[in-house]
Motif scaffolding. Sequence first.
Motif, short mmCIF file in Angstrom:
data_model
loop_
_atom_site.label_atom_id
_atom_site.label_comp_id
_atom_site.label_asym_id
_atom_site.label_seq_id
_atom_site.Cartn_x
_atom_site.Cartn_y
_atom_site.Cartn_z
N LYS A 1 10.83 23.41 -5.15
CA LYS A 1 9.71 23.75 -6.03
C LYS A 1 8.38 23.18 -5.55
O LYS A 1 7.31 23.61 -5.98
CB LYS A 1 9.98 23.25 -7.45
N ILE A 2 8.45 22.17 -4.69
CA ILE A 2 7.26 21.48 -4.20
C ILE A 2 7.24 21.60 -2.68
O ILE A 2 8.27 21.47 -2.02
CB ILE A 2 7.29 19.99 -4.59
N ASP A 3 6.06 21.81 -2.10
CA ASP A 3 5.91 21.87 -0.65
C ASP A 3 5.79 20.45 -0.10
O ASP A 3 4.84 19.73 -0.44
CB ASP A 3 4.67 22.69 -0.28
N TYR A 4 6.74 20.05 0.74
CA TYR A 4 6.71 18.69 1.28
C TYR A 4 5.43 18.42 2.06
O TYR A 4 4.93 17.29 2.07
CB TYR A 4 7.93 18.45 2.18
N LYS A 5 4.88 19.43 2.71
CA LYS A 5 3.65 19.23 3.47
C LYS A 5 2.51 18.76 2.57
O LYS A 5 1.66 17.96 2.99
CB LYS A 5 3.25 20.53 4.18
N ASP A 6 2.51 19.23 1.32
CA ASP A 6 1.48 18.79 0.37
C ASP A 6 1.65 17.31 0.03
O ASP A 6 0.67 16.56 -0.08
CB ASP A 6 1.55 19.61 -0.91
N ILE A 7 2.91 16.89 -0.13
CA ILE A 7 3.19 15.48 -0.43
C ILE A 7 2.80 14.60 0.75
O ILE A 7 2.17 13.55 0.59
CB ILE A 7 4.69 15.28 -0.76
N LEU B 1 0.83 -1.20 0.00
CA LEU B 1 0.00 0.00 0.00
C LEU B 1 0.86 1.25 0.00
O LEU B 1 0.61 2.19 -0.76
CB LEU B 1 -0.93 0.02 1.22
N CYS B 2 1.91 1.28 0.83
CA CYS B 2 2.80 2.45 0.86
C CYS B 2 3.43 2.69 -0.51
O CYS B 2 3.46 3.82 -1.01
CB CYS B 2 3.89 2.25 1.90
N ALA B 3 3.94 1.61 -1.10
CA ALA B 3 4.58 1.74 -2.41
C ALA B 3 3.58 2.20 -3.48
O ALA B 3 3.90 3.02 -4.35
CB ALA B 3 5.21 0.41 -2.80
N ASP B 4 2.35 1.68 -3.41
CA ASP B 4 1.33 2.04 -4.40
C ASP B 4 0.93 3.51 -4.27
O ASP B 4 0.78 4.22 -5.29
CB ASP B 4 0.09 1.16 -4.23
N VAL B 5 0.75 4.00 -3.04
CA VAL B 5 0.37 5.39 -2.85
C VAL B 5 1.49 6.31 -3.30
O VAL B 5 1.25 7.34 -3.96
CB VAL B 5 -0.01 5.66 -1.38
N GLU B 6 2.73 5.95 -2.97
CA GLU B 6 3.85 6.78 -3.41
C GLU B 6 3.98 6.78 -4.93
O GLU B 6 4.35 7.79 -5.53
CB GLU B 6 5.13 6.29 -2.74
N ALA B 7 3.67 5.65 -5.56
CA ALA B 7 3.69 5.59 -7.02
C ALA B 7 2.64 6.53 -7.62
O ALA B 7 2.90 7.22 -8.62
CB ALA B 7 3.44 4.16 -7.49
N GLU B 8 1.46 6.57 -7.01
CA GLU B 8 0.41 7.47 -7.48
C GLU B 8 0.86 8.93 -7.39
O GLU B 8 0.62 9.72 -8.30
CB GLU B 8 -0.86 7.26 -6.65
N ILE B 9 1.51 9.27 -6.29
CA ILE B 9 1.98 10.64 -6.10
C ILE B 9 3.05 10.99 -7.13
O ILE B 9 3.04 12.08 -7.71
CB ILE B 9 2.51 10.83 -4.66
N SER B 10 3.96 10.06 -7.38
CA SER B 10 5.01 10.30 -8.38
C SER B 10 4.40 10.57 -9.75
O SER B 10 4.83 11.49 -10.46
CB SER B 10 5.95 9.09 -8.45
N ASP C 1 15.58 -0.70 -0.68
CA ASP C 1 16.99 -0.34 -0.48
C ASP C 1 17.18 1.11 -0.06
O ASP C 1 18.23 1.46 0.50
CB ASP C 1 17.80 -0.58 -1.77
N ASN C 2 16.18 1.95 -0.30
CA ASN C 2 16.38 3.39 -0.09
C ASN C 2 15.42 4.04 0.89
O ASN C 2 15.68 5.18 1.31
CB ASN C 2 16.27 4.12 -1.44
N PHE C 3 14.36 3.37 1.28
CA PHE C 3 13.41 3.99 2.20
C PHE C 3 14.13 4.35 3.50
O PHE C 3 14.90 3.55 4.05
CB PHE C 3 12.25 3.06 2.50
N CYS C 4 13.86 5.56 3.99
CA CYS C 4 14.59 6.05 5.16
C CYS C 4 13.79 7.14 5.86
O CYS C 4 12.76 7.59 5.37
CB CYS C 4 15.96 6.59 4.75
N PHE C 5 14.30 7.54 7.01
CA PHE C 5 13.74 8.66 7.76
C PHE C 5 14.82 9.72 7.92
O PHE C 5 15.99 9.39 8.07
CB PHE C 5 13.26 8.20 9.14
N PRO C 6 14.46 11.00 7.88
CA PRO C 6 13.11 11.49 7.61
C PRO C 6 12.64 11.11 6.21
O PRO C 6 13.46 11.04 5.28
CB PRO C 6 13.24 13.00 7.78
N VAL C 7 11.34 10.88 6.08
CA VAL C 7 10.78 10.40 4.81
C VAL C 7 11.02 11.40 3.69
O VAL C 7 11.13 11.02 2.52
CB VAL C 7 9.28 10.09 4.97
N LYS C 8 11.15 12.66 4.04
CA LYS C 8 11.44 13.69 3.03
C LYS C 8 12.71 13.34 2.26
O LYS C 8 12.78 13.55 1.04
CB LYS C 8 11.60 15.05 3.71
N ASP C 9 13.70 12.78 2.95
CA ASP C 9 14.95 12.38 2.28
C ASP C 9 14.70 11.29 1.25
O ASP C 9 15.33 11.27 0.18
CB ASP C 9 15.98 11.91 3.31
#
Length: 214
Positions: free
Chosen positions: A62-68, A19-28, A43-51
């Motif tokens: 160019k993009i507001d992280y809060k929106d993401i 589900l996490c991967a699918d939602v992130e794919a939709e956002i991309s 291999d790359n998922f990390c915290f803070p998630v913004k990274d």
Amino acid sequence: MIKNIFFDFNGTLLDDLKLCADVEAEISREYGLPVVDINFYLDNFCFPVKDYYEKCGFDFTKIDYKDISKRFFEGYLAKEETETHLHKGVKETLKKLKEKNVKLYCYSASERTILEKQLKFFGILDYFDGIIASDNRAAKGKLEYGKEYILNHNIDTKNTIMLGDTAHDFEVAKALGLTPVLVNFGHNSEKVLKSLNVPIIAKFSDILDIAEKY
């Protein structure tokens, strides 16, 4: 026998990787970015998630992280009850640990009311002796409120395991003085976890054997 176990929720108790991967794919896709595959995610998922999002190509000049972040949680919560489930053996293992008088705690970066609702929905809220989560009324990070909980409840850190699924969980456990144990069926690949040189379990019930050894 270990006295206390802190459990991460997402990825450790709850199987929500797809589900996490699918939602992130939709956002991309919405932002015109290429969709990464599941191996890249692990291999790359990390915290803070913004990274992590930056690794996926998001430019936060160019993009507001809060929106993401808002978009992710809306998409996740809309499908969580139908597209996620507890990992195999979670309920049975929690029950056996309780029978052995091990104190169980759910420790998450989630907001407390959301986490409690999730635990109740999946039928495991009553197994926990404590819920360690974010309180929107106080601007504290996960590590800070974890330290506060341990101090206020006189948790013996030398007799406490933290079970998680990411390198971040390892880092938090070490910072709190807890013994880290990781599962290889969560949000980081086994390659990432093996680099940390800590016990890794392949099925949830294996935590019973680990707990017995301490």
